[in-house]
Design a protein around this motif. Structure first.
Motif, PDB file in Angstrom:
ATOM      1  N   GLY A   1     -40.627  13.985  34.028  1.00  0.00           N
ATOM      2  CA  GLY A   1     -41.168  13.022  32.952  1.00  0.00           C
ATOM      3  C   GLY A   1     -41.357  13.700  31.546  1.00  0.00           C
ATOM      4  O   GLY A   1     -41.226  13.044  30.535  1.00  0.00           O
ATOM      5  N   LEU A   2     -42.365  15.109  31.781  1.00  0.00           N
ATOM      6  CA  LEU A   2     -42.371  15.444  30.565  1.00  0.00           C
ATOM      7  C   LEU A   2     -41.242  16.066  29.776  1.00  0.00           C
ATOM      8  O   LEU A   2     -41.538  16.155  28.597  1.00  0.00           O
TER       9      LEU A   2
ATOM     10  N   TYR B   1     -38.451  14.551  29.696  1.00  0.00           N
ATOM     11  CA  TYR B   1     -37.859  13.365  28.995  1.00  0.00           C
ATOM     12  C   TYR B   1     -38.685  12.833  27.859  1.00  0.00           C
ATOM     13  O   TYR B   1     -38.267  12.581  26.771  1.00  0.00           O
ATOM     14  N   TRP B   2     -40.163  12.929  27.982  1.00  0.00           N
ATOM     15  CA  TRP B   2     -41.005  12.800  26.852  1.00  0.00           C
ATOM     16  C   TRP B   2     -40.814  13.673  25.779  1.00  0.00           C
ATOM     17  O   TRP B   2     -40.564  13.541  24.549  1.00  0.00           O
TER      18      TRP B   2
ATOM     19  N   SER C   1     -43.400  14.856  37.532  1.00  0.00           N
ATOM     20  CA  SER C   1     -43.995  15.033  36.282  1.00  0.00           C
ATOM     21  C   SER C   1     -43.512  16.042  35.191  1.00  0.00           C
ATOM     22  O   SER C   1     -43.310  15.817  34.161  1.00  0.00           O
TER      23      SER C   1
ATOM     24  N   GLN D   1     -37.349  12.984  23.893  1.00  0.00           N
ATOM     25  CA  GLN D   1     -37.682  11.800  23.074  1.00  0.00           C
ATOM     26  C   GLN D   1     -38.447  12.187  21.722  1.00  0.00           C
ATOM     27  O   GLN D   1     -37.932  11.684  20.608  1.00  0.00           O
ATOM     28  N   GLU D   2     -39.457  12.866  21.946  1.00  0.00           N
ATOM     29  CA  GLU D   2     -40.249  13.443  20.729  1.00  0.00           C
ATOM     30  C   GLU D   2     -39.239  14.302  19.942  1.00  0.00           C
ATOM     31  O   GLU D   2     -39.481  14.060  18.521  1.00  0.00           O
TER      32      GLU D   2
END
Length: 118
Positions: free
Chosen positions: A15-16, A18-19, A12, A22-23
Motif C-alpha cells: 500500500g505504501l 502504491y501511494w 502495508s 502515485q505521489e
C-alpha cells in the motif's frame, strides 16, 4: 498469528509503495505543467518585448512628423514644438484656503494671569 502479522506487514508495504508511486507520478505531472507554464511565460515576455520595440519604432518623432505633414489637409494637425509648452511660473495654482474664520472659539489671555499659580 504470525501469518496475519506478515500479511498485514506485506499489505502495508504494498500500500505504501502504491501511494509513493502515485505521489511520484503526480509530482512528475506537476513539474511538466510547470515547465509548460514557464515556457509560455517566456514566449509571452518575448512577444511583449517585440511589441514594445514595434511601438517605439512606430512612434519615432520623425515618422510622426512626416505623417502629420502628409495628412494635414484631412486632420489639420500641427507639429509639436517647444514653443507650445509654457513655463512653470505661468501655471496658475489655486490659493491655499485662508485661516480667517477658521478659529471659532478663542480664549482671551491677560497679563494679570500670566505667571501666577492658582
Amino acid at each position: 498469528m504470525r501469518t496475519l502479522l506478515y500479511t498485514l506487514a506485506i499489505g502495508s508495504v504494498v500500500g505504501l509503495a502504491y501511494w509513493a508511486y502515485q505521489e511520484n507520478f503526480e509530482t512528475q505531472q506537476a513539474l511538466k505543467r510547470l515547465s509548460a507554464v514557464q515556457a509560455q511565460i517566456g514566449d509571452t515576455r518575448e512577444a511583449l518585448a517585440v511589441q514594445r520595440a514595434e511601438w517605439a519604432y512606430l512612434n519615432r518623432p520623425d515618422r510622426l512628423a512626416d505623417l502629420v505633414k502628409l495628412n494635414f489637409e484631412d486632420l489639420e494637425l500641427l507639429p509639436l514644438t517647444p514653443g507650445h509648452f509654457g513655463l512653470v511660473e505661468q501655471v496658475a495654482y489655486p490659493r491655499p484656503p485662508s485661516l480667517e474664520g477658521a478659529l471659532i472659539d478663542t480664549i482671551e489671555v491677560s497679563e494679570q494671569n500670566v505667571g501666577r499659580r492658582p
